[in-house]
Every structure is written in structure tokens, then in C-alpha cells.
Design a protein around this motif. Sequence first.
Motif, short mmCIF file in Angstrom:
data_model
loop_
_atom_site.label_atom_id
_atom_site.label_comp_id
_atom_site.label_asym_id
_atom_site.label_seq_id
_atom_site.Cartn_x
_atom_site.Cartn_y
_atom_site.Cartn_z
N THR A 86 -17.05 27.42 23.93
CA THR A 86 -18.18 28.31 24.19
C THR A 86 -18.60 28.96 22.89
N THR A 87 -19.90 28.88 22.56
CA THR A 87 -20.41 29.46 21.32
C THR A 87 -21.60 30.33 21.61
N ARG A 88 -21.93 31.18 20.64
CA ARG A 88 -23.07 32.09 20.80
C ARG A 88 -23.76 32.24 19.46
N GLY A 89 -25.08 32.34 19.46
CA GLY A 89 -25.84 32.53 18.24
C GLY A 89 -25.95 34.00 17.88
N LEU A 90 -26.49 34.26 16.69
CA LEU A 90 -26.66 35.62 16.21
C LEU A 90 -27.98 36.18 16.67
N VAL A 91 -28.06 37.52 16.68
CA VAL A 91 -29.31 38.21 16.96
C VAL A 91 -29.97 38.49 15.62
N GLN A 92 -31.04 37.77 15.28
CA GLN A 92 -31.74 37.93 14.02
C GLN A 92 -33.23 37.90 14.32
N GLY A 93 -33.79 39.07 14.66
CA GLY A 93 -35.19 39.13 15.04
C GLY A 93 -35.45 38.47 16.38
N GLY A 94 -34.41 38.26 17.21
CA GLY A 94 -34.57 37.63 18.50
C GLY A 94 -33.31 36.84 18.82
N LEU A 95 -33.16 36.33 20.04
CA LEU A 95 -31.98 35.59 20.44
C LEU A 95 -32.16 34.11 20.16
N ARG A 96 -31.10 33.46 19.75
CA ARG A 96 -31.14 32.02 19.60
C ARG A 96 -29.76 31.48 19.90
N ASN A 97 -29.68 30.32 20.49
CA ASN A 97 -28.41 29.72 20.86
C ASN A 97 -28.08 28.60 19.88
N VAL A 98 -27.18 28.88 18.96
CA VAL A 98 -26.74 27.88 18.00
C VAL A 98 -25.23 27.95 17.91
N PRO A 99 -24.57 26.83 17.69
CA PRO A 99 -23.12 26.87 17.54
C PRO A 99 -22.74 27.70 16.32
N ASP A 100 -21.92 28.72 16.50
CA ASP A 100 -21.55 29.57 15.37
C ASP A 100 -20.22 30.27 15.64
N GLY A 101 -19.22 29.49 15.96
CA GLY A 101 -17.90 30.07 16.16
C GLY A 101 -17.68 30.51 17.59
N PRO A 102 -16.58 31.22 17.83
CA PRO A 102 -16.22 31.63 19.19
C PRO A 102 -17.17 32.69 19.73
N THR A 103 -17.14 32.81 21.03
CA THR A 103 -17.98 33.81 21.70
C THR A 103 -17.67 35.20 21.19
N ARG A 104 -18.73 35.96 20.85
CA ARG A 104 -18.58 37.32 20.33
C ARG A 104 -19.68 38.18 20.90
N ALA A 105 -19.44 39.50 20.96
CA ALA A 105 -20.52 40.42 21.28
C ALA A 105 -21.57 40.30 20.18
N ALA A 106 -22.84 40.48 20.54
CA ALA A 106 -23.93 40.25 19.60
C ALA A 106 -23.79 41.11 18.34
N SER A 107 -23.43 42.39 18.51
CA SER A 107 -23.31 43.27 17.35
C SER A 107 -22.15 42.85 16.46
N ASP A 108 -21.02 42.44 17.06
CA ASP A 108 -19.88 41.98 16.27
C ASP A 108 -20.20 40.69 15.53
N GLN A 109 -20.97 39.81 16.17
CA GLN A 109 -21.35 38.56 15.52
C GLN A 109 -22.28 38.83 14.34
N ALA A 110 -23.19 39.79 14.52
CA ALA A 110 -24.08 40.17 13.42
C ALA A 110 -23.29 40.74 12.24
N MET A 111 -22.29 41.57 12.53
CA MET A 111 -21.46 42.14 11.46
C MET A 111 -20.66 41.04 10.76
N ASP A 112 -20.18 40.06 11.51
CA ASP A 112 -19.47 38.93 10.90
C ASP A 112 -20.39 38.21 9.92
N ASP A 113 -21.63 38.03 10.32
CA ASP A 113 -22.60 37.34 9.47
C ASP A 113 -22.85 38.13 8.18
N LEU A 114 -22.98 39.45 8.31
CA LEU A 114 -23.18 40.29 7.12
C LEU A 114 -21.96 40.26 6.21
N ARG A 115 -20.76 40.26 6.79
CA ARG A 115 -19.55 40.20 5.97
C ARG A 115 -19.47 38.88 5.19
#
Length: 215
Positions: free
Chosen positions: A143-172
Amino acid sequence: MTTPDPQPTADSKDRVFRSSGGIAGGVLLLGLVAWLGIDALFQGNGRTPWLALAAMILVVPLIVAFTVRPAVYANEDRLRIRNPFRVIVLPWGQVASLRSGYSNEVVDRSGKKFQLWAIPVSLRARKRAARREARAMASGEDTTRGLVQGGLRNVPDGPTRAASDQAMDDLRELQEARGAVETAQGEGVVVRWAYEIVGPAAAGAVLLAILFAVG
């Protein structure tokens, strides 16, 4: 420092992170204030129209500041944080860490912390994401979830995460990749007050105070 915000270069496009829930709530509140305020302006008697006008001048900028305005802009050279009353620009070389707890925040090299209003933490979303990940692991699903970047998108990007945590991972990841690059060092952290918000809100507060003082 209070210098103007540096502008991104043409080959360094910003990635924008915002809260869709905050924007939706802000639009609803602005609509409610407009409905009640305009009705009081045109239908009220005595001092009511003036009080309604002063209240709108005070309240509208504050609603915009806390709901519609917050955003985080990230490119290859710097992180720009647009909070309710300030804009903070940090070159990646000045970022010490990005922390997530009950709020998301960035810490600069001097130890100063800046909250990321545009990426609010949702404990409920974290719990839902943890349950989804646990179910996926138990069933062997990917199960994968995309990042919130100006809107929702579903792209494979690692394990399922809360949207805010996934965004922080991307910034890190961006900070780790660009923190040592020469073009991302900058001259320091730049902080600018949002006078376009503070000014009208202060004017509305002064007008309200005068109206109440004169009775």
C-alpha cells in the motif's frame, strides 16, 4: 532581518505544500463573515454598520492569515515558510533539522525554531495511516500513498503515511540532498513580517476600540 524575500531562479521551481482543510475552512468562514457583515452594514441601525465594518476589517485578515495564507515553498536552494504573520526564508544550508511531534517545525543552525503552519499535524490521520500500514503488512499488500503538493496525487512513494508526515519526509530528503550544496548556503535566515495582514487587522482593532470608547 527584514529584507525582501529572495525570488526562486527559473530552473528551481517551487514545490508548494498547503493544507486543503485549512483553505476550505477559511473560505467557509469568509463567506459567513461576508454574509453577516454585509447584512449588518445595509440593514443595521445606529452604530451597528460602523461596528460591523470595523469587525470585518479586523476579522477578515485574521481568517486569511490562519487558514488561506499558510504555505511552504521548497526548491533546490531554499525553504520559504509563509506563516500567518511572518515569511521565513531558510537556505537549505541554514536548516539544521525538520521535526515532527504535535506540530511540524524547522530548526535553523542557531537553534531557532519556526513552526510550519501549512503542514498541520493530525493525530487522527497518523492513527489511520498506522492502521492501514498494519493491515497491509498483515496481508502482504504493497500500500502506497502520494504526497500533498498543491493537491492530492496517487503515486508510489514508500509505505502508507499520514499526509503531513509524508510531506515532512519529502522536505527532509530535499534538505539532506541539498544541505551541503554551494548554491543552497545563502547568507542567513531572512524573516519578514506580513504587514499586509498586520496592518488591516490593527486598523480594525483601533477602529473598534474608538467606537466602543465613544459609546
